[in-house]
Design an enzyme around this catalytic site. Structure first.
Site, PDB file in Angstrom:
ATOM      1  N   GLU A 194       2.430 -16.543   3.351  1.00 60.17           N
ATOM      2  CA  GLU A 194       3.286 -17.249   2.395  1.00 60.17           C
ATOM      3  C   GLU A 194       3.577 -18.606   3.004  1.00 60.17           C
ATOM      4  O   GLU A 194       4.048 -18.699   4.137  1.00 60.17           O
ATOM      5  CB  GLU A 194       4.569 -16.458   2.133  1.00 60.17           C
ATOM      6  CG  GLU A 194       4.330 -15.069   1.546  1.00 60.17           C
ATOM      7  CD  GLU A 194       3.458 -15.050   0.292  1.00 60.17           C
ATOM      8  OE1 GLU A 194       3.464 -16.041  -0.460  1.00 60.17           O
ATOM      9  OE2 GLU A 194       2.725 -14.062   0.081  1.00 60.17           O
TER      10      GLU A 194
HETATM   11  N1  LIG Z   1       6.294 -19.181   0.989  1.00 62.07           N
HETATM   12  C1  LIG Z   1       7.218 -18.598   1.751  1.00 62.07           C
HETATM   13  O1  LIG Z   1       7.631 -17.468   1.531  1.00 62.07           O
HETATM   14  C2  LIG Z   1       7.800 -19.364   2.916  1.00 62.07           C
HETATM   15  C3  LIG Z   1       8.981 -18.915   3.493  1.00 62.07           C
HETATM   16  C4  LIG Z   1       9.504 -19.629   4.566  1.00 62.07           C
HETATM   17  C5  LIG Z   1       8.879 -20.773   5.024  1.00 62.07           C
HETATM   18  N2  LIG Z   1       7.740 -21.206   4.425  1.00 62.07           N
HETATM   19  C6  LIG Z   1       7.080 -22.437   4.859  1.00 62.07           C
HETATM   20  O2  LIG Z   1       7.157 -22.552   6.266  1.00 62.07           O
HETATM   21  C7  LIG Z   1       7.196 -23.910   6.650  1.00 62.07           C
HETATM   22  C8  LIG Z   1       8.361 -24.161   7.567  1.00 62.07           C
HETATM   23  O3  LIG Z   1       8.361 -23.275   8.644  1.00 62.07           O
HETATM   24  P1  LIG Z   1       7.834 -23.715  10.085  1.00 62.07           P
HETATM   25  O4  LIG Z   1       8.215 -25.141  10.353  1.00 62.07           O
HETATM   26  O5  LIG Z   1       8.294 -22.675  11.025  1.00 62.07           O
HETATM   27  O6  LIG Z   1       6.265 -23.656   9.848  1.00 62.07           O
HETATM   28  P2  LIG Z   1       5.084 -23.869  10.897  1.00 62.07           P
HETATM   29  O7  LIG Z   1       3.812 -23.679  10.159  1.00 62.07           O
HETATM   30  O8  LIG Z   1       5.260 -25.109  11.678  1.00 62.07           O
HETATM   31  O9  LIG Z   1       5.278 -22.685  11.957  1.00 62.07           O
HETATM   32  C9  LIG Z   1       5.244 -21.332  11.537  1.00 62.07           C
HETATM   33  C10 LIG Z   1       4.752 -20.488  12.693  1.00 62.07           C
HETATM   34  O10 LIG Z   1       3.388 -20.821  12.956  1.00 62.07           O
HETATM   35  C11 LIG Z   1       3.235 -21.096  14.326  1.00 62.07           C
HETATM   36  N3  LIG Z   1       2.143 -22.053  14.472  1.00 62.07           N
HETATM   37  C12 LIG Z   1       2.205 -23.407  14.434  1.00 62.07           C
HETATM   38  N4  LIG Z   1       0.977 -23.921  14.613  1.00 62.07           N
HETATM   39  C13 LIG Z   1       0.133 -22.894  14.762  1.00 62.07           C
HETATM   40  C14 LIG Z   1      -1.274 -22.775  14.960  1.00 62.07           C
HETATM   41  N5  LIG Z   1      -2.047 -23.851  15.039  1.00 62.07           N
HETATM   42  N6  LIG Z   1      -1.809 -21.538  15.050  1.00 62.07           N
HETATM   43  C15 LIG Z   1      -1.035 -20.438  14.943  1.00 62.07           C
HETATM   44  N7  LIG Z   1       0.302 -20.484  14.752  1.00 62.07           N
HETATM   45  C16 LIG Z   1       0.878 -21.692  14.653  1.00 62.07           C
HETATM   46  C17 LIG Z   1       4.586 -21.611  14.764  1.00 62.07           C
HETATM   47  O11 LIG Z   1       4.738 -21.503  16.177  1.00 62.07           O
HETATM   48  C18 LIG Z   1       5.508 -20.709  13.996  1.00 62.07           C
HETATM   49  O12 LIG Z   1       5.674 -19.477  14.648  1.00 62.07           O
HETATM   50  C19 LIG Z   1       7.299 -24.699   5.352  1.00 62.07           C
HETATM   51  O13 LIG Z   1       6.044 -25.204   5.003  1.00 62.07           O
HETATM   52  C20 LIG Z   1       7.779 -23.643   4.356  1.00 62.07           C
HETATM   53  O14 LIG Z   1       7.476 -23.954   3.019  1.00 62.07           O
HETATM   54  C21 LIG Z   1       7.184 -20.513   3.388  1.00 62.07           C
END
Ligand SMILES: NC(=O)c1ccc[n+]([C@@H]2O[C@H](COP(=O)([O-])OP(=O)(O)OC[C@H]3O[C@@H](n4cnc5c(N)ncnc54)[C@H](O)[C@@H]3O)[C@@H](O)[C@H]2O)c1
Ligand SMILES: N[C@@H](CCC=O)C(=O)O
EC number: 1.2.1.88
Length: 548
Positions: free
Chosen positions: A298
């Site tokens: 998501e």
């Molecule tokens: N659709 C949904 O249900 C939902 C819910 C909550 C948040 N979000 C989305 O999440 C984002 C915000 O959250 P965030 O800042 O934590 O997101 P993010 O993508 O920066 O990080 C999410 C997770 O991914 C990890 N990550 C980062 N780069 C990575 C890589 N290259 N490989 C593997 N893992 C990696 C991070 O360490 C973290 O644990 C926004 O885009 C928001 O819309 C979506």
């Protein structure tokens, strides 16, 4: 294992909210828990591998977003070989965990929900406030109500899934479907913005009998670790869940390179998800895995409100302000583009919107309880949002109607901002900023079809959206016209605040696989069904009647 009865789950209901009004017991208890946690900072957080705390030589820091000098947690970061060890012990733990009855697995999670509702409610909320910058209400709906609801409703939906059995049995045959856990381990990667989502990314596959490696967001390590500890206290066997904070790429690489990698359960940004899908896809092409991994993610959103001239203006304004600025716009479901009819805009929408936005107080959660808007999560987010505001200030196509400033002297504070543009294709309507910035486009009343086209096609996302109209024919037309624009669609309500058990959550297009967290659909992604045909009749002739 033996089974002597079909047990019924206790009645599953939504966790009732506490309101934290002045002089309430819950406010007093929450503030006490917050002060206690504050006095213990920084919290040392080891890995949780095979039920044991493991320390490494690589330490990361989680900082407080409203006071960035304050270190919330010093956490140990897993190396590739730590992750390798965690995977092997998870696979070992799998043998016992998947063979426990559903009753026992559900009991672990129902107990965890009970512990969060009672003993740990305020501790988990306090960790979410200090570590992730939520105010009291935002912490209550996330780190208390939503996580509890996720866990309890997962149990209900799992039980319903198990009861789905083949409708037909020919004479002398008993057909059954078993919902086997996946062969291998599930890798769960959590986002910073919802403690509940982090918990459910692990809980949903675990409940279905899987074992899970959980990599918490660097900005939610404390709250995620508390959840891990609660699951263990609730009786989750050692090793079924492995807690492995660390470098996202290194930890992920170790998981994706493993033959027994069976599923990714992710919530976070779209680009990160796409890049992981690419890595997994390439590995699949090279036959690297035992089975085709399930990919559940998501991701981002650029969510809309569409206000028709028949809308009740006051209600549309209030919902707009809440949806855009609660938790600083850091919800995937947050409102970030508003399309409002000129008649409504001029009949009071504009004035009320600006009055309400300018009245919002910005600051740390407990410094002043009337603070509605808190900090954004970290330096990276602050710098990105400040760049958007700086560029808007000099952009001839954009008018800054409210806000526009940011201050990082103590914490990462960005003013709630309203940007107006006559160019509906401007980037402010396309890019997910994940902050308190609302883009507004005023459309001519007679251009409803054109504005629907804009709502539907201006960006790649399809997560949440709302329409505001009193005219029921318009409501019907917009609902049909915008069928694919949002996975969570609201009529005369804000586009945030989905409740487990009421509105299963998720969107398609660039917003994710839309498996709907908080529903039975997502649980079905973490099982591999087996059809069993049990025959009672003897076979005694090779030839069929048609052969005679
Ligand atoms: N659709 C949904 O249900 C939902 C819910 C909550 C948040 N979000 C989305 O999440 C984002 C915000 O959250 P965030 O800042 O934590 O997101 P993010 O993508 O920066 O990080 C999410 C997770 O991914 C990890 N990550 C980062 N780069 C990575 C890589 N290259 N490989 C593997 N893992 C990696 C991070 O360490 C973290 O644990 C926004 O885009 C928001 O819309 C979506
Ligand atoms: N349940 C949440 C999902 C938020 C995502 O970050 C909402 O609808 O507000």
């Amino acid at each position: 294992m033996s089974k002597f009865a079909d047990f019924q789950l206790p009645l599953i209901k939504n966790e009732p909210p506490k309101n934290y009004g002045p002089e309430s017991v819950e406010r007093e208890q929450l503030v006490a828990a917050y002060r206690e946690l504050e006095s213990q900072l920084p919290v040392a957080i080891p890995l949780g591998v095979n039920g044991k705390d493991v320390k490494t030589n690589d330490i990361g820091e989680q900082r407080c977003p409203f006071d960035h000098k304050k270190v919330v947690a010093r956490y140990h970061r897993a190396s590739s070989s730590d992750v390798q060890g965690a995977i092997e012990s998870a696979l070992e733990a799998k043998k016992e965990w998947e063979n426990l009855s559903f009753t026992d697995r559900a009991a672990v999670f129902l107990k965890a929900a009970h512990l969060i509702s009672t003993k740990y409610r305020y501790k988990l909320m306090a960790a979410t406030m200090i570590g992730q910058g939520k105010n009291i209400w935002q912490a209550e709906i996330d780190a208390a109500m939503e996580i509890i609801d996720f866990i309890r409703f997962d149990c209900k939906y799992a039980s319903e899934l198990y009861s789905v059995q083949p409708p037909e049995n020919s004479t002398g045959v008993w057909n059954r479907t078993e919902y086997r856990p996946l062969e291998g381990f599930v890798y769960a990667i959590t986002p910073f913005n919802f403690t509940a989502i982090g918990g459910n990314l692990a809980a949903a596959p675990l409940l279905m009998g899987n074992v899970v490696l959980m990599k918490p967001s660097d900005h939610a390590v404390l709250s995620n670790r508390i959840i891990y500890d609660i699951f263990v206290e609730a009786g989750l066997p050692a090793g079924a869940l492995q807690f492995v904070p660390g470098d996202a790429i290194e930890v992920s690489k170790a998981c994706f390179n493993h033959y027994d990698f069976a599923a990714l359960h992710f919530t976070g940004s779209t680009n990160v998800f796409r890049s992981m899908w690419g890595i997994i896809g390439e590995n699949v092409a090279h036959g690297k895995y035992r089975t085709y991994p399930k990919i559940v993610g998501e991701t981002g959103g650029k969510n809309f409100h569409l206000v028709h001239h028949s809308a009740q203006i006051r209600s549309a304004v209030v919902n707009t302000v809440r949806a855009a600025y609660e938790y600083q716009g850091q919800k995937c479901s947050a409102l970030s583009r508003l399309y409002v009819s000129r008649a409504s805009w001029e009949a009071g929408f504009r004035d009320q919107l600006l009055q309400e936005v300018k009245a919002l107080k910005v600051g740390a959660p407990l410094q002043d309880l009337s603070n509605f808007v808190g900090p954004v999560i970290h330096r990276g987010s602050f710098d990105k949002l400040k760049a958007v505001l700086d560029s808007a200030a000099t952009d001839s196509e954009v008018e800054v109607l409210a806000g526009g400033k940011a201050d990082d002297s103590t914490g990462y504070f960005v003013e709630p901002t309203v940007l107006l543009s006559k160019n509906p294709k401007h980037d402010i309507f396309k890019t997910e900023f994940f902050g308190p910035i609302l883009a507004v486009y005023v459309y001519e009343d007679e251009s409803l079809e054109e504005v629907c086209e804009l709502v539907d096609t201006t960006n790649a996302y399809g997560l949440t959206g709302s329409i505001f109209a009193q005219d029921r024919i318009v409501v019907r037309k917009l609902t049909e016209r915008l069928r694919n624009a949002a996975g969570n669609f609201y009529i005369n309500d804000k586009c945030t605040g989905a409740v487990v058990g009421e509105q299963p959550f998720g969107g398609a297009r660039a917003s994710g696989t839309n498996d709907k967290a908080g529903s039975g659909m997502i649980l079905s992604r973490f099982v591999s069904p087996r059809s069993v045909k049990d025959t009672f009749a003897y076979a005694d002739s090779v030839l069929y009647p048609s052969n005679l």
